[in-house]
Design an enzyme around this catalytic site. Structure first.
Site, PDB file in Angstrom:
ATOM      1  N   GLU A 180      15.739  31.497  -5.598  1.00 51.45           N
ATOM      2  CA  GLU A 180      16.220  30.393  -6.431  1.00 51.45           C
ATOM      3  C   GLU A 180      15.315  30.235  -7.638  1.00 51.45           C
ATOM      4  O   GLU A 180      14.309  30.928  -7.760  1.00 51.45           O
ATOM      5  CB  GLU A 180      16.273  29.093  -5.628  1.00 51.45           C
ATOM      6  CG  GLU A 180      14.950  28.681  -5.022  1.00 51.45           C
ATOM      7  CD  GLU A 180      15.065  27.521  -4.046  1.00 51.45           C
ATOM      8  OE1 GLU A 180      16.060  26.788  -4.090  1.00 51.45           O
ATOM      9  OE2 GLU A 180      14.132  27.355  -3.240  1.00 51.45           O
ATOM     10  N   LEU A 204      16.190  25.635  -1.153  1.00 47.89           N
ATOM     11  CA  LEU A 204      16.517  24.225  -1.012  1.00 47.89           C
ATOM     12  C   LEU A 204      18.030  24.053  -0.901  1.00 47.89           C
ATOM     13  O   LEU A 204      18.789  24.719  -1.608  1.00 47.89           O
ATOM     14  CB  LEU A 204      16.014  23.438  -2.223  1.00 47.89           C
ATOM     15  CG  LEU A 204      16.269  21.929  -2.172  1.00 47.89           C
ATOM     16  CD1 LEU A 204      15.428  21.288  -1.083  1.00 47.89           C
ATOM     17  CD2 LEU A 204      15.963  21.285  -3.514  1.00 47.89           C
TER      18      LEU A 204
END
Length: 284
Positions: A180, A204
């Site tokens: 990410e 996340l």
């Protein structure tokens, strides 16, 4: 005029706000946080952020010092006191103050802090029209990235690496695959299909991510949740990121290589329009 912040049940001028030097958030990064966007004086995806907050606290065996209803009221009161129309509300909860010991204290009272940031024109970020540039860096964070903790040193380092390279952000990688961005979830688009890493402990569980993927499927767009390589990203037709503060933000360059025609693509632009429009409808 200073901002009003919220600390352990009190609304205070920011210069009067204090937290103990023995707070475990300071000593051990033993805390979690959330960021909720505000458009037109209303909170976006509040329920999602409150749900993820409870999950993060549970994963760290930390008690929640405030109910969801009271938390909403604090958010709204801070917006009122600080006259926030467009902006962000940050929330941090730590395990509290205790004598320094690696073991969790059994009697510490959690610390809760909230503050606002005004961001006029949040939905009209000019970067949405030009796109952002990213570099790739090795992901050197800890293993439980699904818990939204205040351990943000390496993402901060990644932001600085990107800045030094003349880019806007960094995408972190493991074994050649993108995990990410430093503060966002990452996506590519190939032949009309949206590809983003599946949920797990490696990334996340983004609240904006969840909403955007739902809107994409409702719009009959194809979505594939799987790891993708840096090479796939460089060869993609489009790329973009999502986060509470940037919504859907196109990416037009990775490691100096243009993505597609180096301009924001139609999928990212359409998803940004849908997300902002639909989120305004459900904001509270």
């Amino acid at each position: 005029m200073s901002r009003t912040v919220y600390v352990n049940g009190e609304y205070l001028p920011e210069e009067d706000a204090k937290v103990s030097v023995f707070d475990r958030g300071f000593l051990f990064a033993d805390g979690v946080y959330e960021v909720t966007s505000v458009l037109g004086g209303k909170l976006l995806d509040f329920d999602g952020h409150a749900t993820r907050l409870a999950r993060s606290l549970g994963e760290l065996e930390m008690s929640n010092p405030i109910t969801k209803e009271d938390l909403l009221e604090v958010h709204r009161e801070l917006l009122r006191r600080n006259a926030i129309d467009d902006g962000l509300v940050y929330l941090q909860i730590t395990r509290g103050a205790a004598d320094r010991d690696f073991a969790y204290p059994v009697d510490a009272t959690p610390t809760i802090v909230l503050f606002t940031q005004a961001k006029p024109g949040l939905a009209d970020n000019p970067m949405a029209k030009t796109g952002m540039k990213v570099i790739t860096i090795e992901d050197r964070r800890w293993g439980r990235r699904d818990i939204k903790t205040v351990q943000l040193l390496y993402p901060s380092m990644g932001k600085m690496m990107a800045k030094a390279a003349g880019a806007d952000d960094a995408w972190m990688t493991e074994d050649g695959h993108v995990t990410e961005g430093t503060s966002n979830n990452a996506y590519i688009v190939k032949d009309g299909k949206i590809i983003t890493r599946h949920l797990g402990e490696e990334i996340l569980h983004g609240i904006t991510r969840k909403a955007v993927l739902r809107f994409a499927r409702e719009a009959q767009m194809q979505v594939e949740e799987r790891p993708f390589t840096v090479e796939e990203a460089r060869a993609a037709d489009e790329a973009f990121v999502t986060s509470a503060s940037s919504f859907v933000m196109p990416v037009v360059e990775i490691d100096g290589a243009a993505i597609g025609n180096a301009t924001p693509g139609p999928v990212a632009k359409r998803l940004r329009e849908i997300y902002i429009e639909e989120s305004r409808k459900t904001a509270i």
